[in-house]
Design an enzyme around this catalytic site. Structure first.
Site, PDB file in Angstrom:
ATOM      1  N   HIS A 117     -20.877 -12.222  15.612  1.00  0.00           N
ATOM      2  CA  HIS A 117     -21.390 -11.167  16.157  1.00  0.00           C
ATOM      3  C   HIS A 117     -23.044 -11.667  15.897  1.00  0.00           C
ATOM      4  CE1 HIS A 117     -18.354  -7.696  16.892  1.00  0.00           C
ATOM      5  NE2 HIS A 117     -19.244  -7.464  17.990  1.00  0.00           N
ATOM      6  N   TRP A 120     -25.750 -15.912  18.636  1.00  0.00           N
ATOM      7  CA  TRP A 120     -25.331 -16.750  19.772  1.00  0.00           C
ATOM      8  C   TRP A 120     -24.672 -15.701  20.185  1.00  0.00           C
ATOM      9  CZ3 TRP A 120     -25.801 -18.885  14.964  1.00  0.00           C
ATOM     10  CH2 TRP A 120     -26.273 -20.176  15.214  1.00  0.00           C
ATOM     11  N   HIS A 121     -24.152 -15.160  19.690  1.00  0.00           N
ATOM     12  CA  HIS A 121     -23.812 -13.993  20.720  1.00  0.00           C
ATOM     13  C   HIS A 121     -24.022 -13.132  21.667  1.00  0.00           C
ATOM     14  CE1 HIS A 121     -20.701 -10.602  22.068  1.00  0.00           C
ATOM     15  NE2 HIS A 121     -21.926  -9.967  20.989  1.00  0.00           N
ATOM     16  N   HIS A 158     -28.263  -6.658  22.436  1.00  0.00           N
ATOM     17  CA  HIS A 158     -27.440  -5.829  22.124  1.00  0.00           C
ATOM     18  C   HIS A 158     -26.389  -5.596  20.902  1.00  0.00           C
ATOM     19  CE1 HIS A 158     -24.132  -8.412  23.036  1.00  0.00           C
ATOM     20  NE2 HIS A 158     -23.642  -7.143  23.163  1.00  0.00           N
ATOM     21  N   ASP A 263     -20.199  -9.118  27.682  1.00  0.00           N
ATOM     22  CA  ASP A 263     -20.232  -9.022  26.681  1.00  0.00           C
ATOM     23  C   ASP A 263     -18.965  -8.842  26.225  1.00  0.00           C
ATOM     24  OD1 ASP A 263     -20.314  -8.065  23.648  1.00  0.00           O
ATOM     25  OD2 ASP A 263     -20.630  -5.915  24.056  1.00  0.00           O
TER      26      ASP A 263
HETATM   27  P1  AMP Z   1     -19.525  -5.711  20.911  1.00  0.00           P
HETATM   28  O1  AMP Z   1     -19.244  -6.143  19.731  1.00  0.00           O
HETATM   29  O2  AMP Z   1     -20.361  -5.510  21.408  1.00  0.00           O
HETATM   30  O3  AMP Z   1     -19.732  -7.965  21.058  1.00  0.00           O
HETATM   31  O4  AMP Z   1     -18.184  -5.591  21.987  1.00  0.00           O
HETATM   32  C1  AMP Z   1     -16.926  -6.355  22.212  1.00  0.00           C
HETATM   33  C2  AMP Z   1     -15.822  -5.875  21.587  1.00  0.00           C
HETATM   34  O5  AMP Z   1     -15.437  -6.497  22.308  1.00  0.00           O
HETATM   35  C3  AMP Z   1     -16.293  -6.497  20.091  1.00  0.00           C
HETATM   36  O6  AMP Z   1     -16.256  -6.233  19.147  1.00  0.00           O
HETATM   37  C4  AMP Z   1     -14.262  -6.694  19.645  1.00  0.00           C
HETATM   38  O7  AMP Z   1     -13.482  -5.748  19.635  1.00  0.00           O
HETATM   39  C5  AMP Z   1     -13.706  -7.024  21.658  1.00  0.00           C
HETATM   40  N1  AMP Z   1     -13.263  -8.290  21.657  1.00  0.00           N
HETATM   41  C6  AMP Z   1     -14.922  -9.206  22.990  1.00  0.00           C
HETATM   42  N2  AMP Z   1     -13.846 -10.592  23.060  1.00  0.00           N
HETATM   43  C7  AMP Z   1     -12.849 -10.167  22.236  1.00  0.00           C
HETATM   44  C8  AMP Z   1     -12.104 -11.230  22.031  1.00  0.00           C
HETATM   45  N3  AMP Z   1     -11.653 -12.416  22.672  1.00  0.00           N
HETATM   46  N4  AMP Z   1     -10.829 -11.257  21.566  1.00  0.00           N
HETATM   47  C9  AMP Z   1     -10.068  -9.736  21.366  1.00  0.00           C
HETATM   48  N5  AMP Z   1     -11.135  -8.501  21.013  1.00  0.00           N
HETATM   49  C10 AMP Z   1     -12.758  -9.151  21.617  1.00  0.00           C
HETATM   50 ZN    ZN Z   2     -21.352  -7.761  21.510  1.00  0.00          ZN
END
Ligand code: AMP
Ligand code: ZN
Length: 359
Positions: A117, A120-121, A158, A263
């Protein structure tokens, strides 16, 4: 404080020593996380980092490269990414110094030493929406131009100031933020708060504009809470059935869905990039599990993979199958020219299935 890390942190080190992590995270939860969340904000506005990138960098990449789905994000420092984002927003005619001030503050307020987090994300979510927009005349069947630009702003910020732990963790540790937001979408409310403070401080928009812009940003970022996943999907399907571009509500539901897709878009990228994102998010999950054990709160066993390749594979295959693929298939049914995203998801699922393990 702030985030002075300029290189993306490692994703997953097979020999990582949990003891080492514990010495880093050695303070009681509230003390540690409050400290972690306090790099926010804006001490040195308005003269902060108002540097235009050097000509060598300006010429290195054209805006066209940024429209590539598999943009090589991990080859770039945060300063590069600020410059690329600046180039994209510049098209919207935003004031240059204010724009750079905004982007620098967003970068500074991500905790860039987190594995996942980080800036880069935020950038990758933003750039994915830009890729889709650039293939579809700015998505103008679903959004008006200004909303598309606001959605890009929302995307890059975000997760700003994300502490690397999920909402359940903040609630279980009775973190100040959980109390502040009554245990509801705690992180997302915090990202919105920080994001809007930065927007105000950078003075990109005037007072009146900020009212409408805030509305869009608030709803879009709240929709990134995984607890809202079903509602965001249901709302999208509902408005698609009777889409009226003149209805702000319809456009907002579409924007929410698009941000949610981007996302969760990391597994729709080329496997070399996708698998790095996987290891990064899993590393963050595993760090949380270690903290939960240390503080004696309920352990989120479903987040624990360690280095077990079978668990890593299962988590990624399950996430693609159950969450991301259905999401992207539905988006590609409506938005043109993005079939390669769900196709790549299917290919990556297969690659995870075929993966034998680390030799
Ligand atoms: P955010 O926290 O806003 O980035 O919400 C996206 C959520 O999706 C992350 O916190 C993770 O829980 C989940 N997530 C995103 N990518 C992955 C992944 N490759 N594998 C497992 N969970 C993921
Ligand atoms: Zn995110």
């Amino acid at each position: 404080m702030g985030c002075m890390v300029d290189k993306a942190p490692d994703c997953f080190h097979p020999n990582e020593n949990p003891e080492e992590i514990l010495t880093i995270i050695s303070k009681p939860p509230n003390e540690y996380y409050n400290e972690l969340l306090h790099p926010f904000i804006i001490q040195d506005h308005p003269t902060l980092n108002l540097t235009i990138p050097p000509a060598s960098l300006r010429n290195q990449f054209s805006s066209k490269d940024l429209t590539q789905k598999d943009f090589p994000i991990f080859s770039h420092t945060t300063s590069d990414l600020i410059h690329f984002a600046y180039k994209i927003f510049q098209i919207s005619g935003l004031d240059t110094p204010k724009l750079i001030s905004f982007l620098s503050l967003i970068n500074q307020n991500y905790l860039n030493n987190l594995p996942f987090h980080n800036f880069w994300h935020g950038f990758s979510v933003f750039q994915m929406i830009y890729v889709i927009g650039s293939r579809n005349s700015q998505l103008n069947d679903f959004l008006i131009d200004k909303e598309y630009m606001i959605l890009l702003l929302a995307a890059i910020g975000h997760d700003v100031n994300h502490p690397g732990f999920n909402n359940s963790f903040l609630i279980a540790t009775k973190h100040d933020l959980a109390l502040k937001y009554n245990n509801n979408s705690v992180l997302e409310n915090h990202h919105i708060y920080v994001m809007l403070e930065i927007l105000k401080a950078s003075e990109i928009f005037g007072f009146e504009d900020m009212k409408n812009i805030s509305l869009i940003i608030i709803e879009a970022i709240l929709s990134t809470d995984m607890a809202c996943h079903k509602k965001v999907c249901d709302d999208y399907l509902l408005v698609l059935g009777r889409f009226d571009k003149g209805d702000r509500g319809c456009r907002q539901k579409f924007a929410n869905y698009l941000l949610h897709c981007a996302d969760l878009g990391n597994q729709a990228l080329d496997f070399q990039i996708a698998s790095l994102w996987s290891l990064k998010i899993l590393r963050e999950f595993n760090l949380q599990v270690i903290c939960e054990e240390k503080y004696g709160i309920q352990v989120s066993e479903f987040l624990r993979t360690g280095n077990d390749i079978n668990k890593i594979k299962a988590s990624q295959i399950g996430f693609i199958d159950n969450i991301i693929l259905p999401l992207w298939v539905k988006l590609a049914e409506k938005v043109e020219n993005i079939e390669d995203f769900p196709e790549e998801l299917k290919r990556n699922k297969k690659k995870w299935e075929e993966l034998k393990g680390f030799e």
